[in-house]
Design a protein around this motif. Sequence first.
Motif, mmCIF file in Angstrom:
data_model
loop_
_atom_site.group_PDB
_atom_site.id
_atom_site.type_symbol
_atom_site.label_atom_id
_atom_site.label_comp_id
_atom_site.label_asym_id
_atom_site.label_seq_id
_atom_site.Cartn_x
_atom_site.Cartn_y
_atom_site.Cartn_z
ATOM 1 N N GLU A 1 103.560 137.090 70.960
ATOM 2 C CA GLU A 1 103.950 138.476 71.257
ATOM 3 C C GLU A 1 103.393 138.925 72.595
ATOM 4 O O GLU A 1 104.092 139.564 73.397
ATOM 5 N N ALA A 2 102.122 138.570 72.867
ATOM 6 C CA ALA A 2 101.506 138.945 74.143
ATOM 7 C C ALA A 2 102.203 138.253 75.303
ATOM 8 O O ALA A 2 102.413 138.851 76.374
ATOM 9 N N LEU A 3 102.590 136.994 75.111
ATOM 10 C CA LEU A 3 103.291 136.249 76.151
ATOM 11 C C LEU A 3 104.653 136.863 76.436
ATOM 12 O O LEU A 3 105.043 137.033 77.599
ATOM 13 N N GLN A 4 105.388 137.240 75.388
ATOM 14 C CA GLN A 4 106.706 137.836 75.574
ATOM 15 C C GLN A 4 106.610 139.174 76.303
ATOM 16 O O GLN A 4 107.429 139.467 77.183
ATOM 17 N N VAL A 5 105.613 139.977 75.959
ATOM 18 C CA VAL A 5 105.418 141.262 76.642
ATOM 19 C C VAL A 5 105.110 141.035 78.122
ATOM 20 O O VAL A 5 105.667 141.699 79.003
ATOM 21 N N SER A 6 104.227 140.087 78.387
ATOM 22 C CA SER A 6 103.857 139.792 79.773
ATOM 23 C C SER A 6 105.061 139.305 80.574
ATOM 24 O O SER A 6 105.244 139.699 81.732
ATOM 25 N N LEU A 7 105.894 138.467 79.963
ATOM 26 C CA LEU A 7 107.081 137.966 80.660
ATOM 27 C C LEU A 7 108.043 139.101 80.985
ATOM 28 O O LEU A 7 108.581 139.179 82.106
ATOM 29 N N PRO B 1 73.964 149.383 66.772
ATOM 30 C CA PRO B 1 74.771 148.146 66.735
ATOM 31 C C PRO B 1 73.937 146.888 66.781
ATOM 32 O O PRO B 1 72.839 146.846 67.340
ATOM 33 N N ALA B 2 74.485 145.852 66.170
ATOM 34 C CA ALA B 2 73.899 144.522 66.304
ATOM 35 C C ALA B 2 74.064 144.067 67.747
ATOM 36 O O ALA B 2 75.080 144.329 68.385
ATOM 37 N N LYS B 3 73.047 143.400 68.276
ATOM 38 C CA LYS B 3 73.135 142.852 69.622
ATOM 39 C C LYS B 3 74.058 141.641 69.589
ATOM 40 O O LYS B 3 73.953 140.775 68.707
ATOM 41 N N VAL B 4 74.980 141.571 70.537
ATOM 42 C CA VAL B 4 75.916 140.447 70.601
ATOM 43 C C VAL B 4 75.729 139.716 71.931
ATOM 44 O O VAL B 4 75.749 140.336 72.998
ATOM 45 N N PHE B 5 75.538 138.400 71.846
ATOM 46 C CA PHE B 5 75.367 137.579 73.034
ATOM 47 C C PHE B 5 76.658 136.800 73.290
ATOM 48 O O PHE B 5 77.187 136.141 72.394
ATOM 49 N N LEU B 6 77.137 136.867 74.529
ATOM 50 C CA LEU B 6 78.377 136.220 74.948
ATOM 51 C C LEU B 6 78.167 135.649 76.345
ATOM 52 O O LEU B 6 77.559 136.308 77.191
ATOM 53 N N PRO B 7 78.630 134.419 76.621
ATOM 54 C CA PRO B 7 78.530 133.908 77.996
ATOM 55 C C PRO B 7 79.172 134.885 78.977
ATOM 56 O O PRO B 7 80.306 135.335 78.760
ATOM 57 N N GLN B 8 78.456 135.242 80.027
ATOM 58 C CA GLN B 8 78.939 136.257 80.963
ATOM 59 C C GLN B 8 80.115 135.768 81.801
ATOM 60 O O GLN B 8 80.984 136.545 82.178
ATOM 61 N N ASN B 9 80.132 134.470 82.070
ATOM 62 C CA ASN B 9 81.201 133.890 82.873
ATOM 63 C C ASN B 9 82.253 133.318 81.925
ATOM 64 O O ASN B 9 81.968 132.399 81.161
ATOM 65 N N ASN B 10 83.472 133.860 81.964
ATOM 66 C CA ASN B 10 84.477 133.395 81.002
ATOM 67 C C ASN B 10 84.900 131.952 81.240
ATOM 68 O O ASN B 10 85.538 131.336 80.384
ATOM 69 N N ASP C 1 93.308 134.303 76.174
ATOM 70 C CA ASP C 1 94.764 134.393 76.141
ATOM 71 C C ASP C 1 95.356 134.814 77.483
ATOM 72 O O ASP C 1 96.441 134.361 77.861
ATOM 73 N N ASP C 2 94.660 135.686 78.197
ATOM 74 C CA ASP C 2 95.186 136.134 79.493
ATOM 75 C C ASP C 2 95.369 134.954 80.436
ATOM 76 O O ASP C 2 96.367 134.876 81.170
ATOM 77 N N ALA C 3 94.410 134.030 80.414
ATOM 78 C CA ALA C 3 94.502 132.863 81.290
ATOM 79 C C ALA C 3 95.630 131.933 80.851
ATOM 80 O O ALA C 3 96.358 131.375 81.681
ATOM 81 N N LEU C 4 95.802 131.767 79.525
ATOM 82 C CA LEU C 4 96.900 130.941 79.018
ATOM 83 C C LEU C 4 98.250 131.527 79.423
ATOM 84 O O LEU C 4 99.170 130.798 79.823
ATOM 85 N N ILE C 5 98.351 132.841 79.332
ATOM 86 C CA ILE C 5 99.613 133.506 79.682
ATOM 87 C C ILE C 5 99.893 133.373 81.176
ATOM 88 O O ILE C 5 101.022 133.067 81.597
ATOM 89 N N ALA C 6 98.871 133.582 81.995
ATOM 90 C CA ALA C 6 99.050 133.464 83.451
ATOM 91 C C ALA C 6 99.450 132.041 83.833
ATOM 92 O O ALA C 6 100.336 131.836 84.677
ATOM 93 N N ALA C 7 98.828 131.052 83.202
ATOM 94 C CA ALA C 7 99.160 129.653 83.496
ATOM 95 C C ALA C 7 100.582 129.325 83.046
ATOM 96 O O ALA C 7 101.298 128.567 83.713
ATOM 97 N N SER C 8 100.989 129.903 81.917
ATOM 98 C CA SER C 8 102.355 129.677 81.425
ATOM 99 C C SER C 8 103.377 130.255 82.393
ATOM 100 O O SER C 8 104.399 129.615 82.697
ATOM 101 N N GLN C 9 103.094 131.440 82.903
ATOM 102 C CA GLN C 9 104.031 132.056 83.846
ATOM 103 C C GLN C 9 104.074 131.260 85.149
ATOM 104 O O GLN C 9 105.160 131.129 85.757
ATOM 105 N N ALA C 10 102.964 130.732 85.568
ATOM 106 C CA ALA C 10 102.958 129.914 86.772
ATOM 107 C C ALA C 10 103.829 128.672 86.573
ATOM 108 O O ALA C 10 104.573 128.261 87.482
#
Length: 269
Positions: free
Chosen positions: A20-26, A120-129, A256-265
């Motif tokens: 659905e996200a891919l179709q919207v982006s297209l 809130p619970a502290k959430v740790f996430l890698p800063q660089n995607n 998903d944003d990167a997958l969608i951008a790569a698909s459009q490319a």
Amino acid sequence: MSNKTIVITRPSGQARQLSEALQVSLRNSGFTAESTPKIIALPLLTIAPKGDGVLVKQITAALKTADLAIFVSPNAIECTMRLLECSWQELSSKPVPIGVMGGSSMAALKNHGIGLEGSPAKVFLPQNNAQWDSEGLWTELQNLRWNWSAKKVIIFKGEGGRDWLADTLKNAGAQVEAFSVYARVPLDLNSSAWNEIHEIDFAKSLWLLTSSEAVRHLGGAKLPLDLATAICPHHNIADAAEQIGFGEVFTCEPGDDALIAASQAWLTI
């Protein structure tokens, strides 16, 4: 309709969201009905949540003394919260800090109100995607300067999968307890879900691959993948795609944003 095909290989619910996200982006990018590719969902793995009263008691007891809880994927979050049937705040006298490996897991936490509470619970996430994986999370956790020999870590995962992070934490001295909260069931090679795949032009097909285990299962389907192109959000998945014979394999950033951008490319080639 374009004669190109994009195959999304995630489990059904996640495949639908990405489709659905891919179709919207297209559409937003100016693709017309004639230039839009056919999008096929091929759920190479089905997520089967565990439902076990003994497992619930074990997890509940473990979290009461845990210093950190790590979810290896959005599936781990969904299956754990479904299993426990209560809010994260109810599981301990103080919110247990959480480690996740990517943006999709952050979104899954928010879906359950985790990280949005008054305290809130502290959430740790890698800063660089570009480092949304086990290694990236470990780098983030090392910044805490914790004495790991005094810490208890709970890991929520599926059956099988990589043990790199658990092994790394143990080597650092942490007490680690892992709980498998779901199983991955491979798509039957005789399933009718493959019928549509057999009709596509593989030379004009793009496969979005997001699981090394799913890719290895795909390799048993005896398809002309040497004609096809794959996009993978991690080098381990790309390596698996090359091993099963994809003609072209590209690696993009996680999410998903990167997958969608790569698909459009790919569609503009």
